[in-house]
Design a protein around this motif. Structure first.
Motif, PDB file in Angstrom:
ATOM      1  N   GLU A   1       0.833  -1.184   0.000  1.00  0.00           N
ATOM      2  CA  GLU A   1       0.000   0.000   0.000  1.00  0.00           C
ATOM      3  C   GLU A   1       0.875   1.244   0.000  1.00  0.00           C
ATOM      4  OE1 GLU A   1      -3.943   1.276   2.509  1.00  0.00           O
ATOM      5  OE2 GLU A   1      -2.212   0.554   3.644  1.00  0.00           O
ATOM      6  N   ASP A   2       0.444   2.260  -0.743  1.00  0.00           N
ATOM      7  CA  ASP A   2       1.157   3.534  -0.787  1.00  0.00           C
ATOM      8  C   ASP A   2       0.129   4.660  -0.723  1.00  0.00           C
ATOM      9  OD1 ASP A   2       3.093   5.486  -1.030  1.00  0.00           O
ATOM     10  OD2 ASP A   2       3.224   5.330  -3.208  1.00  0.00           O
ATOM     11  N   ASP A   3       0.183   5.441   0.358  1.00  0.00           N
ATOM     12  CA  ASP A   3      -0.759   6.547   0.553  1.00  0.00           C
ATOM     13  C   ASP A   3      -2.210   6.080   0.449  1.00  0.00           C
ATOM     14  OD1 ASP A   3       1.242   8.425   0.948  1.00  0.00           O
ATOM     15  OD2 ASP A   3       1.389   8.903  -1.192  1.00  0.00           O
ATOM     16  N   GLY A   4      -2.476   4.927   1.041  1.00  0.00           N
ATOM     17  CA  GLY A   4      -3.841   4.426   1.068  1.00  0.00           C
ATOM     18  C   GLY A   4      -4.281   3.684  -0.166  1.00  0.00           C
ATOM     19  N   GLU A   5      -3.436   3.623  -1.204  1.00  0.00           N
ATOM     20  CA  GLU A   5      -3.764   2.938  -2.448  1.00  0.00           C
ATOM     21  C   GLU A   5      -2.961   1.646  -2.571  1.00  0.00           C
ATOM     22  OE1 GLU A   5      -6.051   3.790  -4.723  1.00  0.00           O
ATOM     23  OE2 GLU A   5      -6.649   5.546  -3.534  1.00  0.00           O
ATOM     24  N   ILE A   6      -3.623   0.567  -2.972  1.00  0.00           N
ATOM     25  CA  ILE A   6      -2.941  -0.698  -3.209  1.00  0.00           C
ATOM     26  C   ILE A   6      -2.178  -0.594  -4.528  1.00  0.00           C
ATOM     27  CG2 ILE A   6      -3.199  -3.177  -3.543  1.00  0.00           C
ATOM     28  CD1 ILE A   6      -3.891  -2.203  -0.731  1.00  0.00           C
ATOM     29  N   THR A   7      -0.881  -0.829  -4.484  1.00  0.00           N
ATOM     30  CA  THR A   7      -0.050  -0.656  -5.674  1.00  0.00           C
ATOM     31  C   THR A   7       0.534  -1.959  -6.217  1.00  0.00           C
ATOM     32  OG1 THR A   7       1.908  -0.239  -4.303  1.00  0.00           O
ATOM     33  CG2 THR A   7       0.588   1.682  -4.987  1.00  0.00           C
ATOM     34  N   HIS A   8       0.858  -2.892  -5.321  1.00  0.00           N
ATOM     35  CA  HIS A   8       1.511  -4.124  -5.759  1.00  0.00           C
ATOM     36  C   HIS A   8       1.005  -5.318  -4.961  1.00  0.00           C
ATOM     37  CE1 HIS A   8       4.418  -1.068  -7.143  1.00  0.00           C
ATOM     38  NE2 HIS A   8       4.686  -1.928  -8.114  1.00  0.00           N
TER      39      HIS A   8
ATOM     40  N   LEU B   1       3.833 -12.533  -4.149  1.00  0.00           N
ATOM     41  CA  LEU B   1       3.586 -13.937  -3.861  1.00  0.00           C
ATOM     42  C   LEU B   1       4.833 -14.569  -3.264  1.00  0.00           C
ATOM     43  CD1 LEU B   1       1.641 -15.232  -7.000  1.00  0.00           C
ATOM     44  CD2 LEU B   1       0.794 -15.159  -4.654  1.00  0.00           C
ATOM     45  N   GLY B   2       4.655 -15.307  -2.161  1.00  0.00           N
ATOM     46  CA  GLY B   2       5.795 -15.982  -1.567  1.00  0.00           C
ATOM     47  C   GLY B   2       6.428 -16.987  -2.503  1.00  0.00           C
ATOM     48  N   SER B   3       5.615 -17.641  -3.327  1.00  0.00           N
ATOM     49  CA  SER B   3       6.127 -18.668  -4.229  1.00  0.00           C
ATOM     50  C   SER B   3       6.834 -18.093  -5.446  1.00  0.00           C
ATOM     51  CB  SER B   3       4.988 -19.582  -4.689  1.00  0.00           C
ATOM     52  OG  SER B   3       3.971 -18.820  -5.299  1.00  0.00           O
ATOM     53  N   VAL B   4       6.757 -16.779  -5.642  1.00  0.00           N
ATOM     54  CA  VAL B   4       7.450 -16.148  -6.772  1.00  0.00           C
ATOM     55  C   VAL B   4       8.233 -14.948  -6.245  1.00  0.00           C
ATOM     56  CG1 VAL B   4       7.223 -15.379  -9.160  1.00  0.00           C
ATOM     57  CG2 VAL B   4       5.442 -16.794  -8.154  1.00  0.00           C
ATOM     58  N   PRO B   5       9.289 -15.189  -5.467  1.00  0.00           N
ATOM     59  CA  PRO B   5      10.024 -14.066  -4.869  1.00  0.00           C
ATOM     60  C   PRO B   5      10.746 -13.194  -5.880  1.00  0.00           C
ATOM     61  CG  PRO B   5      11.167 -16.137  -4.466  1.00  0.00           C
ATOM     62  CD  PRO B   5       9.845 -16.500  -5.064  1.00  0.00           C
ATOM     63  N   VAL B   6      10.967 -13.711  -7.108  1.00  0.00           N
ATOM     64  CA  VAL B   6      11.692 -12.946  -8.119  1.00  0.00           C
ATOM     65  C   VAL B   6      10.758 -12.116  -8.989  1.00  0.00           C
ATOM     66  CG1 VAL B   6      13.687 -14.480  -8.231  1.00  0.00           C
ATOM     67  CG2 VAL B   6      11.663 -14.987  -9.611  1.00  0.00           C
ATOM     68  N   MET B   7       9.539 -11.849  -8.492  1.00  0.00           N
ATOM     69  CA  MET B   7       8.580 -11.113  -9.302  1.00  0.00           C
ATOM     70  C   MET B   7       7.646 -10.299  -8.423  1.00  0.00           C
ATOM     71  SD  MET B   7       7.961 -10.734 -12.514  1.00  0.00           S
ATOM     72  CE  MET B   7       8.605 -12.264 -13.171  1.00  0.00           C
ATOM     73  N   ALA B   8       7.400  -9.063  -8.828  1.00  0.00           N
ATOM     74  CA  ALA B   8       6.350  -8.242  -8.226  1.00  0.00           C
ATOM     75  C   ALA B   8       5.220  -8.104  -9.234  1.00  0.00           C
ATOM     76  CB  ALA B   8       6.892  -6.867  -7.849  1.00  0.00           C
ATOM     77  N   PHE B   9       4.009  -7.956  -8.723  1.00  0.00           N
ATOM     78  CA  PHE B   9       2.837  -7.757  -9.570  1.00  0.00           C
ATOM     79  C   PHE B   9       2.293  -6.354  -9.318  1.00  0.00           C
ATOM     80  CE2 PHE B   9       3.360 -12.239  -9.116  1.00  0.00           C
ATOM     81  CZ  PHE B   9       2.891 -12.819 -10.278  1.00  0.00           C
ATOM     82  N   GLU B  10       2.153  -5.561 -10.372  1.00  0.00           N
ATOM     83  CA  GLU B  10       1.657  -4.196 -10.234  1.00  0.00           C
ATOM     84  C   GLU B  10       0.162  -4.150 -10.512  1.00  0.00           C
ATOM     85  OE1 GLU B  10       3.680  -1.859 -13.137  1.00  0.00           O
ATOM     86  OE2 GLU B  10       2.975  -3.052 -14.842  1.00  0.00           O
TER      87      GLU B  10
END
Length: 635
Positions: free
Chosen positions: A466-473, A476-485
């Motif tokens: 969360e950033d300033d009240g907005e969900i941004t990303h 997943l624990g099973s995919v530590p090499v990836m963020a989802f935007e």
């Protein structure tokens, strides 16, 4: 090469998809049962049963397995066939498998050898070590070897150059890295996005410093010291190294042999090896860098390589140096997966249990077979995950729903189209959070604390940022090499496809409708209407025809051969990309005619409304093309 979709080779060599295999992450709090200690007899019986079931159920021609522990190789065995036509069985000591991104661990090992020798510093700008490749200074912080080893350099994804169709197309590593360089799209160290380019760049640095080829460096500094006589980065596999298993697709009830897959950036995934050789590599890493009196790394260096160096959130698994965490049943494990189109592999180490596993399959069905095999293996030897508490609703459910896309995609080139349809959909169902990811199915999640969820079976963890009240990303624990935007509503696949579909209907109404109207007038021998409306319709009709032609042509190219779009820029694609450019000119003319039509009022109201709809649709369609980098020639 990366969360999987069905577009051919789109996510191969990703490792991230292998990380998700078998529900092998998430840091569950405890275990339902005590893990077994592997004994050779019970281990072989257990693996034999899993392999027989997996190969048959998922139409896999052959597989190879190695399990190590206590400083020994506990099991090394082949299953099924390496050559179906000649009925040759897989031999764990003699049959080489293409191990995909597991290859990267050898490059990272080479980097750490250079650190020991004082040749590298992990926090130094990589440009200090490069001669024929330059990483542009897009941000205040430079890209370092630490960023490369944790997949946090901030590169966009780059498909082209990763695979080539023919060995004659293989170029020197430095030339490919310089010619197919991805754009830096985020500050380094901020988010992880699995990067084949970054891994290949690290391998190139190792080779340049040593004054040799990457394959030559690994041969001299890893393969030979460990006695890995049946391993190579060369393509194709040279004589004398061993026989490489053929890769197979299962079609119409039989195995069909595939072509040898050539990797254009060797350190990212060109290695071929036997299970017994991979056992030697695992034993060395578990023993602090030493095997039978020969040392490839100091114990402290191995510990530093296996230690967590980056995580999106402390409550999910993170990334070590090259390895990533794959915790299971309350026990920590690290490893790396590897996927080509035909071969699917996994290497896993549980250092505290002194346990290592390597498995590789030679058919696409190995993706699912690997997941089930690793899950069962870890349940038995690391302990089953503890299920979460009973669902009690989802706080801020509305704020979490929507589409989330893995940030690993081409941001600046036409290859971005490969990300279409790959987003994870998040919704609320009763008292649980539900995710649906193409190629991974539907999962239900139970909230255990605000913005933190455990998978219903307890095997994984999901965290929202969360950033300033907005969900941004989403992480997943099973995919530590990836963020989802999180995507804006208009970026979602359904919204994009709806806009394209409706746009094409409007364009067809113009092309077909106006053509039919003109034909009707001719059949009735009616004189042509005023010149200005006719010119306006011709202009808008041209724009519509160009856009329809582009959509049909692109769809045909993708349907016939997805590789033509994602891994090369064929002449047909270059010709297609010219159509939207011409469409811009036609759209400007259409807009001008639209203004004149309303100003002069020499059309009927319905005709002007329809023409306005066509003009606005042209603008919207161009905006969609621009979003996907299809407006111009950004190759």
């Amino acid at each position: 090469m990366s969360p999987s979709t069905d577009i051919s080779r789109r996510t191969v060599l990703k490792g991230a998809g292998a990380a998700a295999a078998g529900a092998v992450a998430g840091r569950p709090a405890g275990a339902q049962s005590d893990p077994d200690s592997p004994d050779p007899d019970g281990l072989e019986t257990f693996v034999d049963g899993l392999m027989a079931e997996g190969l048959a159920e998922h139409d896999v021609a052959g597989a190879t397995v190695a399990v190590v522990g206590g400083g020994e190789t506990l099991l090394a065995k082949g299953y099924g066939r390496a050559d179906v036509e000649n009925d040759e069985p897989v031999d764990a000591e003699e049959t080489l498998f293409r191990i995909g991104s597991v290859s990267k661990l050898f490059g990272w090992t080479g980097v750490m050898q250079g650190v020991e020798r004082g040749e590298f510093d992990l926090d130094t700008d990589v440009n200090e070590y490069l001669e024929d490749v330059t990483i542009p200074g897009a941000y205040s912080e430079p890209v370092t070897l630490d960023h490369l080893g944790t997949h946090t350099p901030g590169f966009e994804e780059r498909y082209r150059g990763t695979f080539v169709e023919d060995p004659e197309d293989l170029r020197p590593l430095g030339e490919t890295l310089a010619g197919e360089q991805p754009t830096r799209v985020r500050p380094p160290g901020e988010l992880a996005a699995y990067s084949n380019y970054g891994a290949a760049l690290a391998g190139h640095i190792v080779a340049e410093q040593a004054g040799t080829s990457f394959g030559g460096y690994v041969q001299a500094n890893v393969f030979e010291p460990l006695g890995m006589d049946h391993s190579t980065f060369a393509q194709p596999v040279p004589e004398g190294v061993g026989e490489v298993s053929k890769g197979y697709r299962y079609q119409d009830g039989e195995f069909v042999e595939g072509e040898f897959e050539y990797v254009g950036i060797a350190p990212a995934g060109s290695m071929s090896a036997t299970a017994t050789d991979m056992a030697r590599f695992m034993r060395a890493h578990l023993a602090g860098g030493e095997l039978k009196g020969t040392r490839i790394l100091e114990a402290g260096t191995v510990e530093a390589m296996h230690r967590r160096r980056f995580a999106h959130d402390e409550r999910v698994d993170g990334i070590c140096y090259g390895f990533y965490e794959m915790s299971h049943g309350g026990e920590r494990a690290i490893g790396h997966g590897g996927d080509t189109e035909l071969f699917h592999s996994q290497l896993l180490l549980a250092p505290e249990q002194d346990l290592g596993l390597f498995v590789s399959y030679n058919s696409p069905g190995g993706t699912q077979a690997r997941e089930e095999f690793i899950g069962a293996f870890l349940d038995r030897y690391l302990g089953e995950p503890d299920p979460p508490a009973v669902a009690d609703g989802v706080t801020r459910g509305e704020a979490l729903t929507g589409s989330y896309r893995a940030i690993r995609y081409p941001h600046t080139t036409y290859e971005k189209i490969g990300a279409l349809g790959g987003a994870m959909e998040v919704r609320i169902d009763d008292d649980a959070l539900v995710t649906e990811l193409p190629g991974a199915g539907v999962e239900r999640w139970i909230e255990v604390e605000p913005l933190v969820f455990r998978r219903e079976d307890g095997g994984d963890t999901l965290v929202f940022e969360e950033d300033d009240g907005e969900i941004t990303h989403l992480f997943l624990g099973s995919v530590p090499v990836m963020a989802f935007e999180r995507l804006a509503w208009y970026e979602a696949t359904t919204a994009q496809l709806a806009v394209v579909g409706l746009s094409l209907l409007v364009f067809l109404s113009a092309v077909v409708g106006w053509s039919a109207l003109g034909l009707w007038h001719r059949m009735r021998d009616r004189p042509p209407g005023p010149e200005r409306p006719r010119i306006a319709r011709w202009t808008a009709g041209l724009a519509s025809a160009l856009f329809v032609g582009f959509a049909v042509g692109l769809g045909t190219l993708v349907a016939v051969d997805p590789n033509a779009i994602l891994f090369e820029a064929p002449p047909a694609l270059l010709g297609l990309l010219a159509l939207p450019v011409l469409g811009v000119v036609a759209t400007l003319g259409t807009l001008a005619c639209c203004v004149l039509a309303w100003h002069d009022g020499d059309w009927g109201v319905l005709s002007r409304l329809h023409y306005t709809l066509v003009a606005l649709t042209c603008v919207v369609f161009l905006a969609v093309l621009r979003y996907w980098n299809l407006l111009g020639f950004r190759l």
